[in-house]
Design an enzyme around this catalytic site. Sequence first.
Site, short mmCIF file in Angstrom:
data_model
loop_
_atom_site.label_atom_id
_atom_site.label_comp_id
_atom_site.label_asym_id
_atom_site.label_seq_id
_atom_site.Cartn_x
_atom_site.Cartn_y
_atom_site.Cartn_z
N SER A 1 0.83 -1.20 0.00
CA SER A 1 0.00 0.00 0.00
C SER A 1 0.88 1.26 0.00
O SER A 1 1.65 1.48 -0.93
CB SER A 1 -0.96 -0.03 1.19
OG SER A 1 -1.96 0.93 1.07
N ASP B 1 -10.70 -3.55 -4.96
CA ASP B 1 -9.83 -2.51 -4.39
C ASP B 1 -9.61 -1.44 -5.45
O ASP B 1 -8.98 -1.71 -6.48
CB ASP B 1 -8.50 -3.13 -3.95
CG ASP B 1 -7.53 -2.12 -3.35
OD1 ASP B 1 -7.90 -0.94 -3.19
OD2 ASP B 1 -6.39 -2.53 -3.04
N HIS C 1 -8.61 -4.57 -0.07
CA HIS C 1 -7.31 -3.97 0.16
C HIS C 1 -6.72 -4.45 1.49
O HIS C 1 -7.41 -4.57 2.48
CB HIS C 1 -7.45 -2.44 0.19
CG HIS C 1 -6.15 -1.72 0.30
ND1 HIS C 1 -5.32 -1.51 -0.78
CD2 HIS C 1 -5.53 -1.17 1.37
CE1 HIS C 1 -4.26 -0.85 -0.38
NE2 HIS C 1 -4.35 -0.64 0.92
#
Length: 297
Positions: free
Chosen positions: A116, A224, A254
């Site tokens: 991320s 996501d 996610h």
Amino acid sequence: MTQLAPYGAADGLVRVYPASAAATDAAATRPTPGLVWAHGGGFVAGDLDMPEADWVARTFAARGVTVVSIDYRLAGESDGRYPAGSDDVLAAWSWTIDHAEELGLDPARVAIGGASAGANLVTGAVLRLLGRAPAATGPTRPAGVFLAYPTLLAVQPAPGAELRAALDANPTADRFGPDAVRGMYEQYLGGPVDGASLTAAPGLAEPSDVVGFPPTLVVNGDVDELRVSGELFAATLASAGVPVELTLEPGTEHGHLNRPHEPAASATVDRVAAWIDRGFEPAASDALVASDLTTTT
């Protein structure tokens, strides 16, 4: 199986997870492969004890990969806005390579990766290593780059119809709309996203910006919205001739590496371990070519 306890190093910048000496035949004799790793958290959260950091590192170490997990500064801290996190990633990378012998690492088999926001930091840092920004530092480029459900754009294109429908059907997964992502980057940058540098928003890169980028594995979440920027960056790499493996973990939202109880977390570790074993070459089924714009599974 013999697995040594993790320990802090580099004045607290990193936590080292030594590879298990008996995980595999290849790991029984040093040097071993390595992974310099940055957790996620939207640039403002996360630490070395969260599963996305600790569980990930322990799991790779158990499979014979030494992991150097980075305790980078967060944007919510007084000194944590860009480029602090990027600087910390570069410092951790340089420390790892400088100490490769004592860590039992083969410098030619050390990758860098992140999840991320950590994937953003890693990508920007690699661009700096390649000399694409004035503050470039570090002696050696990584052997490979692993990006887990990366966020790489402050302003990203809207998802396609199929992904949009999946997000609409799962409101809890639909948490990375345009305003949320822009706000995340504004906090990271300490101001407007307009004119953000390439190393802060690496998804802006053109093929000419990523020439020489290491072989890359991108594993996106399924439902996501951030997957759009991961797909675009993978396509940019492929256009520049960089070996790219692009895939997604089916059924995931996610951040699945932060939920070890989900089978997808272990499945992703398996993908990465196989990629390392292949010498960072993409799997034939998921190799991306320049004309591809979406994932293959």
